[in-house]
Scaffold this active site. Structure first.
Site, PDB file in Angstrom:
ATOM      1  N   GLU A  60      17.072   3.910   1.949  1.00 18.43           N
ATOM      2  CA  GLU A  60      18.382   4.443   1.551  1.00 18.43           C
ATOM      3  C   GLU A  60      18.668   5.709   2.355  1.00 18.43           C
ATOM      4  O   GLU A  60      18.857   6.809   1.812  1.00 18.43           O
ATOM      5  CB  GLU A  60      18.429   4.720   0.045  1.00 18.43           C
ATOM      6  N   ASP A 116      42.121  22.603  25.413  1.00 22.15           N
ATOM      7  CA  ASP A 116      42.525  23.367  24.233  1.00 22.15           C
ATOM      8  C   ASP A 116      41.797  24.698  24.324  1.00 22.15           C
ATOM      9  O   ASP A 116      40.567  24.751  24.226  1.00 22.15           O
ATOM     10  CB  ASP A 116      42.134  22.622  22.949  1.00 22.15           C
ATOM     11  N   ASP A 124      47.001  23.748  26.643  1.00 20.00           N
ATOM     12  CA  ASP A 124      47.791  24.287  25.543  1.00 20.00           C
ATOM     13  C   ASP A 124      48.696  25.399  26.061  1.00 20.00           C
ATOM     14  O   ASP A 124      48.229  26.376  26.661  1.00 20.00           O
ATOM     15  CB  ASP A 124      46.844  24.811  24.467  1.00 20.00           C
ATOM     16  N   HIS A 127      39.940  20.154  17.894  1.00 23.24           N
ATOM     17  CA  HIS A 127      40.104  20.735  19.234  1.00 23.24           C
ATOM     18  C   HIS A 127      40.077  19.665  20.324  1.00 23.24           C
ATOM     19  O   HIS A 127      40.873  19.718  21.273  1.00 23.24           O
ATOM     20  CB  HIS A 127      39.019  21.783  19.461  1.00 23.24           C
ATOM     21  N   ASP A 172      43.403  17.714  20.122  1.00 27.48           N
ATOM     22  CA  ASP A 172      44.493  18.440  20.786  1.00 27.48           C
ATOM     23  C   ASP A 172      44.351  18.358  22.299  1.00 27.48           C
ATOM     24  O   ASP A 172      45.336  18.155  23.025  1.00 27.48           O
ATOM     25  CB  ASP A 172      44.491  19.903  20.345  1.00 27.48           C
TER      26      ASP A 172
END
Length: 420
Positions: free
Chosen positions: A143, A268, A325, A402, A405
C-alpha cells in the site's frame, strides 16, 4: 488460486503466479532491476505474487532475509503477514517455516533466515533492525500510497539496504483516484533501476478469482464506468478537478527529440520565493501535440547569470526567439542587451484564460519528467480551486504555475492567431 501445503506435493509456479507476472519473475531471477513497482486494480494478484516471491527468494539464497512494511503496524497481522503465509502455503513448504506473532516474524527453519514485519509508525526503531545471518535483501512496501512520500521511503531504504551485494525492493499499491497522489506520480517517473508493472483482474485466470468477482466487476462497469475504471482496472481517473486531462508524461528519447524543428521558448521571471523558469518545447500543429522537453529553474540568480547559463547549459543562442513575461520590462531589456532575441508577451484581457483553454484543447501535452521534473509536477498538480462545499470555482489559480506561465508565453504567438 491453488493452495498446496505439503512438501511432498509441491505445486508448479504457474499454479501460483498469474501469467502477467511471468516476465517480472524472470527479471528478478536474472537480477535485471533493484526496484519492482507493482500497481493496478482489484484482483490483479500483485500482492499474492510478492507474498510468494519473498519466501521463494530467501530459500534460494542462504544470505537473504526479508522485511515487509506497512504504514501502520496494526494492519500487519491481517494483511502482509497473512499474504506471506499464503505464499509459503502455496509453495508447499509450510513445514520449513515457523511463524511467530509477537512480534510478527517468519523463520526459515533450515538456516534461521527471517522475514520481519514492521510498521513505519515506529520508524525510529528501524536503525536497530538486524539479522543474525546474512543481510536484508528483500524489502516490500505494501500500500505504497499510504506512506508519506518518496522521502520517507528513501529514508527507510537508506537504513535497511546495507551489507549485501544485491537488493530486491517491492512496492505495491492500488492507484488512488487522484493523479496528483505522490505514488501515482512516482510510478510515472522513469527510473532505469526500476521495473514498473501494471496489472488488473483481466490478467488472472478466471477460476482463481471466481465467477462472483467477475459478475461484480461487470455490474459496476455498467452502472458506473468511472468507478469501474479506477477500482478494477487501477487507472487514476482523477478527482474531476484537474485543469489538464490531456497530459502524456513520459521520457522523450533523443531520437525523437532530434526531429523537433518547430521550437518555442518562454520565460517566467522570478527571484525568491517565486523561481525563474525557462521552458523549451516543440509544437506539432498537424497532430495538435505540444512536446515540452527542457527547462531551467533557479532562485536568487541575476539576469546576467541566468542568460549565461542558458547559453552554456542549454545551448541557447541570440537567434532563438524567447517570449517572456512582460511584467518585468527591465529583465526583457537586460536580456536584449546581452544579445538575446527576447520579446515581451503581449498578454491582454483574458490572456490567461485563453492560453490555458488552448493548452486544454490540444490532443496531448507531452512532458519529459526526466528533463522537466518541475514542469511535469506543476502541470499534473494544477487543479481548479473548490469552495468549502467542494464545488469547483471557475477561473484558474495563480499559484505554483511558473512552468505553465512560461509555456503560455512561449506559445502565445500560436494561440493568439485567428481561429486558434
Amino acid at each position: 488460486m491453488k493452495m498446496m501445503s505439503t512438501a511432498t506435493n509441491k505445486p508448479k509456479l504457474s499454479d501460483i503466479i498469474a501469467p502477467s507476472f511471468y516476465p517480472v519473475y524472470w527479471d528478478i531471477q536474472d537480477g535485471e532491476h533493484t526496484y519492482y513497482d507493482l500497481y493496478g486494480g482489484r484482483g490483479s494478484t500483485k500482492s499474492s505474487f510478492i507474498g510468494a516471491m519473498l519466501p521463494l527468494g530467501i530459500m534460494q539464497d542462504p544470505l537473504a532475509n526479508g522485511i515487509v512494511f506497512r504504514k501502520t503496524g496494526n494492519t500487519i497481522g491481517t494483511s502482509v503477514f497473512e499474504q506471506v503465509l499464503w505464499g509459503i502455503d502455496a509453495l508447499g513448504v509450510n513445514d520449513l517455516w515457523k511463524a511467530t506473532t509477537s512480534p510478527y516474524k517468519l523463520t526459515y527453519r533450515p538456516t534461521g533466515q527471517v522475514i520481519l514485519f514492521r510498521g513505519l509508525d515506529k520508524a525510529k526503531k528501524l536503525k536497530s533492525v538486524k539479522v543474525a545471518h546474512g543481510y536484508l535483501k528483500y524489502l516490500w512496501f505494501e500500500e505504497l500510497d499510504e506512506f508519506s512520500g518518496e522521502e520517507e521511503i528513501r529514508s527507510v531504504q537508506q537504513s535497511v539496504m546495507r551489507g549485501g551485494p544485491k537488493f530486491v525492493v517491492f512496492k505495491s499499491f492500488n492507484p488512488p483516484i487522484s493523479r496528483m497522489n505522490w505514488a501515482n506520480q512516482y510510478v510515472q517517473t522513469p527510473r532505469r533501476s526500476a521495473l514498473r508493472h501494471m496489472s488488473c483482474y483481466k490478467d488472472v485466470p478466471p477460476e482463481w478469482l471466481g465467477e462472483q468477482f467477475f459478475d461484480d466487476a461487470e455490474a459496476l462497469k455498467e452502472s458506473n464506468l468511472r468507478a469501474y475504471t479506477h477500482e478494477y482496472l487501477g487507472i487514476p481517473v482523477g478527482t474531476g478537478g484537474e485543469v489538464f486531462d490531456n497530459l502524456d508524461i513520459r521520457e522523450i528519447p533523443d531520437e525523437e527529440k532530434n526531429r523537433f524543428d518547430n521550437i518555442y521558448m518562454g520565460i517566467d521571471w522570478g527571484w525568491y520565493p517565486d523561481p525563474y523558469h525557462w521552458s523549451k518545447m516543440h509544437y506539432d500543429s498537424a497532430r495538435q501535440k505540444l512536446y515540452i522537453y527542457d527547462e531551467y529553474r533557479v532562485n536568487k540568480m541575476s539576469n546576467a547569470e541566468t542568460w549565461e547559463n542558458l547559453v552554456k547549459l542549454k545551448g541557447v543562442t541570440g537567434l532563438d526567439l524567447i517570449t517572456a513575461d512582460s511584467a518585468e520590462p527591465k529583465s526583457v531589456g537586460d536580456y536584449r542587451s546581452y544579445g538575446a532575441l527576447c520579446r515581451e508577451a503581449i498578454k491582454g484581457p483574458d490572456s490567461v484564460r485563453y492560453g490555458i483553454k488552448w493548452l486544454q484543447s490540444l490532443k496531448a501535452i507531452v512532458i519529459d519528467p526526466i528533463r522537466c521534473p518541475e514542469t511535469a509536477r506543476e502541470f499534473q498538480n494544477y487543479e481548479y480551486e473548490r469552495t468549502d462545499d467542494g464545488e469547483i470555482v471557475s477561473g484558474y489559480p495563480d499559484a505554483d504555475n511558473h512552468s505553465i506561465d512560461s509555456v503560455r508565453y512561449a506559445m502565445e504567438r500560436v494561440w493568439k492567431r485567428k481561429g486558434q
